[in-house]
Design a protein around this motif. Structure first.
Motif, PDB file in Angstrom:
ATOM      1  N   GLY A 168       1.065  -1.283   0.390  1.00 29.54           N
ATOM      2  CA  GLY A 168      -0.298   0.066   0.120  1.00 29.54           C
ATOM      3  C   GLY A 168       0.925   1.220  -0.539  1.00 29.54           C
ATOM      4  O   GLY A 168       0.583   2.527  -0.755  1.00 29.54           O
ATOM      5  N   GLY A 169       1.501   1.254   0.520  1.00 20.17           N
ATOM      6  CA  GLY A 169       3.023   2.306   0.510  1.00 20.17           C
ATOM      7  C   GLY A 169       3.158   2.774  -0.540  1.00 20.17           C
ATOM      8  O   GLY A 169       4.147   3.729  -1.118  1.00 20.17           O
ATOM      9  N   LEU A 170       3.766   1.425  -0.753  1.00 21.12           N
ATOM     10  CA  LEU A 170       4.603   1.795  -2.293  1.00 21.12           C
ATOM     11  C   LEU A 170       3.744   2.409  -4.072  1.00 21.12           C
ATOM     12  O   LEU A 170       3.863   2.372  -4.336  1.00 21.12           O
ATOM     13  N   LEU A 171       1.992   1.327  -3.982  1.00 17.39           N
ATOM     14  CA  LEU A 171       1.265   2.097  -4.513  1.00 17.39           C
ATOM     15  C   LEU A 171       0.769   3.358  -4.149  1.00 17.39           C
ATOM     16  O   LEU A 171       0.660   4.633  -5.156  1.00 17.39           O
ATOM     17  N   LEU A 172       1.260   3.860  -3.167  1.00 15.94           N
ATOM     18  CA  LEU A 172       1.112   5.515  -2.807  1.00 15.94           C
ATOM     19  C   LEU A 172       2.287   6.730  -3.437  1.00 15.94           C
ATOM     20  O   LEU A 172       1.803   7.720  -3.752  1.00 15.94           O
ATOM     21  N   ALA A 173       3.434   5.970  -3.034  1.00 18.22           N
ATOM     22  CA  ALA A 173       4.242   6.834  -3.903  1.00 18.22           C
ATOM     23  C   ALA A 173       4.353   7.168  -5.561  1.00 18.22           C
ATOM     24  O   ALA A 173       4.624   7.687  -6.037  1.00 18.22           O
ATOM     25  N   SER A 196      -4.392   1.681  -3.040  1.00 19.31           N
ATOM     26  CA  SER A 196      -3.252   1.226  -1.992  1.00 19.31           C
ATOM     27  C   SER A 196      -4.656   1.850   0.143  1.00 19.31           C
ATOM     28  O   SER A 196      -4.103   1.620   0.011  1.00 19.31           O
ATOM     29  N   ALA A 197      -5.376   2.811  -0.664  1.00 15.46           N
ATOM     30  CA  ALA A 197      -6.045   3.074   0.391  1.00 15.46           C
ATOM     31  C   ALA A 197      -7.160   1.543   0.642  1.00 15.46           C
ATOM     32  O   ALA A 197      -6.820   1.181   1.904  1.00 15.46           O
ATOM     33  N   SER A 198      -7.100   0.607  -0.780  1.00 13.66           N
ATOM     34  CA  SER A 198      -7.924  -0.599  -0.284  1.00 13.66           C
ATOM     35  C   SER A 198      -6.993  -1.349   0.953  1.00 13.66           C
ATOM     36  O   SER A 198      -7.300  -2.195   1.687  1.00 13.66           O
TER      37      SER A 198
END
Length: 366
Positions: A168-173, A196-198
């Motif tokens: 989720g953190g890498l997708l957020l980046a 990422s939120a999911s």
């Protein structure tokens, strides 16, 4: 439970929750039957079914609410039952007193509803020792359900929830770095932000299931740190969402500019570096403090330069973007400080444990 076995069972609808409920109910019935015989055998399994939740804490809370409602409802029914027969008037008085007292004491709504149910049933079975059986067997069902919740847990649960938070953190980046692109890239960034939120929400939910479980007791400190990291990432997610909205309102020549891509990418790199450093065993080639310093310097340098080139309206809109970008860096800086400050304490605790172990060994030899 074996991970492959759980996956095969879930294909047939046998989820972890179903396994917990069926085991807790069956063992509760068996325990009561062994202790008391055939009296009111259904109370313990009923309590086990109703209070079993996804986490130990949630089950404990529901069990406490249920026991509180049963005890209070039982007391009220005993008092009213001494003076009135079963009828409309006795039920009216009993519910007025029981629910009124529970509401005045600000008891949880789940306990208040249980007060009414127990009061009516207890008054109906007033001469058959209903209340004593109800309290004892409900307590047995609650205890067994809590034990099952503490024992039956997802296989490799900590590794899974940690991996979900990292992904989720890498997708957020990726979502932040793709905000400056147009067309297909912007759509992909929006999808990454949603996924990422999911993932972060799923990780947070599954983390709660691992708290107070026996198999994860040894990694309780790591689990607590993972919970804090996930909370920081969720807050960063809210800032990235605001950045996306603000960039969408900018003119195209600002949103797609090279300097905007440089600033946003530098901030996104800090998110990815923080997630990798905190949630992964991989060795980071770059220093997070240096990356934070570089991203902040880029933000200040470009915003200072733009003030002499843009109109006041554009500066106002760009200021909103830069403000949220700076909040992302501040959140990462604060989160990294928490991790770094916790590391010496953990090392100190480990050293103290080693000293005690050595002293114990020496005392045995002497």
């Amino acid at each position: 439970m074996n991970e492959g076995l759980q996956d095969r069972l879930e294909k047939f609808g046998l989820s972890l929750y179903m396994i917990r409920v069926t085991l807790a109910a069956s063992l509760s019935w068996l325990a009561v039957h062994t202790l008391y015989g055939d009296s009111y055998l259904y109370f313990a399994p009923l309590a086990a079914i109703l209070i079993t939740q996804g986490s130990v804490k949630a089950s404990l809370e529901k069990g406490v609410y249920r026991m509180t409602g049963i005890v209070l409802g039982g007391i009220v029914s005993l008092v009213v039952g001494r003076f009135f027969d079963v009828g409309a008037l006795s039920i009216l008085l009993m519910l007025l007193i029981g629910i009124g007292v529970a509401t005045a004491c600000r008891i949880n709504i789940q306990a208040i509803s249980q007060v009414g149910v127990t009061s009516v049933l207890a008054l109906t079975f007033y001469n058959d020792h209903y209340i004593e059986w109800r309290v004892a067997e409900t307590l047995i069902g609650v205890v067994i359900a809590l034990i099952i919740n503490m024992i039956i847990v997802p296989p490799k649960g900590f590794v899974k929830v940690k991996g979900l938070a990292l992904e989720g953190g890498l997708l957020l980046a990726d979502a932040l770095s793709g905000q400056t692109g147009g067309g297909r890239e912007a759509i992909q960034a929006g999808d990454a932000l949603t996924r990422s939120a999911s993932l972060l929400a799923k990780s947070e939910l599954q983390q709660k299931e691992l708290h107070y479980t026996l198999t994860h007791y040894h990694c309780r400190n790591e689990l607590r740190g993972l919970t804090q990291t996930t909370a920081h990432l969720k807050k960063i997610h809210s800032y990235v969402k605001e950045i996306r909205a603000e960039i969408a309102l900018l003119p195209a020549h600002y949103a797609a500019a090279d300097w905007m891509a440089e600033v946003v990418t530098a901030t996104a790199d800090c998110i990815a570096l923080y997630g990798t450093k905190t949630l992964s065993d991989a060795e980071c080639q770059r220093s997070l403090p240096e990356s934070l310093r570089r991203a902040r310097d880029l933000q200040l340098a470009w915003f200072s330069e733009l003030q002499g080139q843009c109109s006041l309206t554009s500066i106002r809109d760009l200021g909103a973007v830069f403000s949220h970008l700076n909040r992302v860096l501040e959140e990462i800086e604060q989160a990294d400080y928490v991790v770094m400050s916790a590391a010496p304490q953990k090392a100190k605790a480990g050293a103290a444990h080693a000293v005690r172990f050595i002293q114990k060994g020496l005392s045995h030899k002497l």
